[in-house]
Design an enzyme around this catalytic site. Sequence first.
Site, short mmCIF file in Angstrom:
data_model
loop_
_atom_site.label_atom_id
_atom_site.label_comp_id
_atom_site.label_asym_id
_atom_site.label_seq_id
_atom_site.Cartn_x
_atom_site.Cartn_y
_atom_site.Cartn_z
N GLU A 78 -1.51 25.44 -9.64
CA GLU A 78 -2.03 24.12 -9.29
C GLU A 78 -3.56 24.19 -9.30
O GLU A 78 -4.16 25.27 -9.33
CB GLU A 78 -1.51 23.70 -7.91
CG GLU A 78 -0.01 23.49 -7.87
CD GLU A 78 0.40 22.05 -8.23
OE1 GLU A 78 -0.49 21.18 -8.33
OE2 GLU A 78 1.60 21.80 -8.42
N LYS A 111 -6.71 21.48 -14.59
CA LYS A 111 -6.26 22.87 -14.61
C LYS A 111 -6.80 23.62 -15.83
O LYS A 111 -6.38 24.73 -16.10
CB LYS A 111 -4.73 22.92 -14.60
CG LYS A 111 -4.13 22.31 -13.33
CD LYS A 111 -2.62 22.36 -13.38
CE LYS A 111 -2.02 21.46 -12.32
NZ LYS A 111 -0.56 21.41 -12.44
#
Length: 329
Positions: A3, A61
């Site tokens: 994450e 990300k």
Amino acid sequence: MPELPEVEVVRRGLVSWVRGRTITGVEVLDPRSVRRHALGPADFIGNLQGARVLDVVRRGKFLWLPLADASAEASGGASTAGGADASGGAANVALMAHLGMSGQLLMQDAEVPDEKHLKIRLRLSPAAGMPEQLRFVDQRIFGGLFLTSLIPTADGGPGGLAETPLPLIAEEASHIARDPLDPHFSFDLFYRRLRARRTGLKRALLDQGLVSGIGNIYADEALWLAKLHYARATDRMRRADAERVLDAARQVMTDALAAGGTSFDSLYVNVNGSSGYFERSLNAYGREGQECRRCAANGIVSLIKREQFMNRSAHTCPVCQPRPRNGRW
Ligand SMILES: [Zn+2]
């Protein structure tokens, strides 16, 4: 998948070790880990060799290392194409790190034996008290490294979070919106786009073109914190609600970051998701059948519900995140 907070932990760890150093050697131990580099391993190696790492940048990300040609810098012939950085090097190429499911970036001394799943080894110019090697280790081969172009950002702002932000972005990341931790994130733009979507709130939060870096876990956590149901209609969403869920996303990520920032060894930049630092503080995700902590604090017994959602799941409290009636909220 890691994450956003985990990738940010990697960025912060990595930048202190590699920024300003020159790549003096490249070894590809498994060509599958450079398969995203279209021109092949030899081209990958040839272009990395002698490049100086200017920074480590992250948006959502996506993580990349803008590079400068160290030999061009040394001869005073730094190109001006693509935007010169503060230290004089031209950054128009970047090393992209795709961590996949199990990719890790490790700083190691040369004497440290190779890891079992070592895929790529970068040797770095000597720096006092710092390991000589940056190693890419990947057990499941979904990740990899490759070179990409840096292009101007659409809004003229920095490409992402960085030490010396440049208005350039890795081509692969140019289609995604800014993430909630980005100081240049525009709420007005987000809200305008959100209202234009005729969809449910969680689906919108997972849409990287609207806001990047929010995965399934943080979407559930942000919605719980904001007391909003995942199916709330975005085209009728009030500004205050949209603001609350964005603030909530920022809050849960910042909390995870604060916890994660202290849990990793400074020499061991790890992104395999096994540290588990954020699991301790989850309120909704993965808590099916357990009491909602907010309701419990108010003397109400309400169990977190897990529902099927976009081939994954959504976790909500039926009391403090009531489902919209006919989607008319
Ligand atoms: Zn509740």
